[in-house]
Motif scaffolding. Structure first.
Motif, short mmCIF file in Angstrom:
data_model
loop_
_atom_site.label_atom_id
_atom_site.label_comp_id
_atom_site.label_asym_id
_atom_site.label_seq_id
_atom_site.Cartn_x
_atom_site.Cartn_y
_atom_site.Cartn_z
N PHE A 89 3.30 -0.59 -15.03
CA PHE A 89 3.34 0.52 -14.07
C PHE A 89 4.74 0.69 -13.48
O PHE A 89 5.15 1.80 -13.16
N LEU A 90 5.46 -0.42 -13.32
CA LEU A 90 6.83 -0.35 -12.84
C LEU A 90 7.69 0.45 -13.81
O LEU A 90 8.50 1.31 -13.40
N GLU A 91 7.52 0.18 -15.10
CA GLU A 91 8.30 0.90 -16.13
C GLU A 91 7.88 2.35 -16.26
O GLU A 91 8.61 3.15 -16.87
N ASN A 92 6.72 2.69 -15.71
CA ASN A 92 6.24 4.07 -15.78
C ASN A 92 6.34 4.79 -14.44
O ASN A 92 5.63 5.77 -14.20
N GLY A 93 7.22 4.30 -13.57
CA GLY A 93 7.58 5.06 -12.39
C GLY A 93 6.89 4.72 -11.09
O GLY A 93 7.18 5.35 -10.07
N ILE A 94 5.97 3.75 -11.07
CA ILE A 94 5.34 3.37 -9.80
C ILE A 94 6.33 2.52 -9.01
O ILE A 94 6.84 1.52 -9.52
#
Length: 258
Positions: A207-212
């Motif tokens: 999720f960090l890599e997807n913008g969260i």
């Protein structure tokens, strides 16, 4: 010869105070001895119980998830969260604001509808617990046994979760990894603690890599310390292997109006 303690009534009162003090000291040393005999298993169980109590603000996590009832995207409105009934110690829970309650209920139903729309309802369950919403996902739907690499087949689940997290940016996300009680001992995972923790952090990294934003998320591994059911059958162990996403509003942000 007359005992001087019995002869003078005014000086006999200190004996009772002295006896009380000795009794308290005896109880204190018995308590210290019992703590010194505590096993690692007992200590982990006690710490887990304290952690559950703190995380849930004294409420029991509900065991009746939202269920898809068929026909469109209809969901069942969940019952009110129940209070703890422990006879030894009952935690008082602050009353939930009606506005917060309505928002949590709406979000929980919306979350369930998203999974239903993507035909993923058989792999997940959604719970309300006071001001929190828990999304519980079967571990086998996300990872191979004994591994922490996200399965390709789990991509629809993660994409649905990503959409939910983006839809409700005011909610923080606590990712919790759980295993069954079957021991693991590999070069990468010396125990279930490492396995559950790395699964949780692997999920967080997705999720960090997807913008969260990172400040919205936490990841914790619990190994087999908080089972849903007894690890006495393969079916029960499968229930205990899970990843949970606990959503809770950032209290510094006001409730948004639609």
């Amino acid at each position: 010869m007359i005992d001087p303690f019995l002869e003078d009534d005014e000086t006999a009162g200190w004996i009772f105070t002295f006896a009380d003090l000795m009794s308290l000291l005896l109880v204190f040393f018995i308590l210290l001895y019992s703590l010194s005999r505590m096993t690692e298993t007992t200590l982990v169980a006690a710490l887990s119980s304290i952690q559950i109590a703190l995380n849930s603000n004294g409420a029991l996590v509900r065991q009746d998830p939202l269920k898809y009832s068929g026909g469109g995207t209809e969901t069942i409105k969940p019952a009110e969260p129940q209070m703890a009934t422990n006879q030894e110690l009952v935690y008082a829970k602050d009353p939930i604001d009606e506005e917060v309650r309505e928002e949590v209920n709406e979000i929980a139903n919306d979350v369930m509808s998203k999974f239903v729309a993507n035909q993923l309802e058989s792999q997940i369950a959604v719970f309300e617990d006071g001001e929190k919403i828990t999304i519980r996902i079967d571990g086998h739907s996300l990872f191979e046994s004994g591994e922490a690499t996200i399965l390709y087949s789990a991509e629809p689940i993660y994409e649905t979760l990503l959409g939910i997290f983006n839809r409700y940016p005011d909610y923080d996300i606590n990712i919790k990894g759980h295993t069954d009680n079957i021991p693991i001992n590999t070069s990468r995972f010396p125990s279930n603690w490492e396995l559950s923790a790395i699964r949780a952090t692997t999920t967080l990294r997705y999720f960090l890599e997807n913008g969260i934003p990172p400040e919205r998320m936490t990841a914790t591994g619990y190994a087999d310390s908080i089972p849903l059911v007894r690890n006495d059958t393969e079916e029960h162990r499968a229930l205990n292997r899970r990843v949970e996403f606990v959503l809770q509003r950032d209290k510094d942000k006001p409730i948004s109006k639609n």
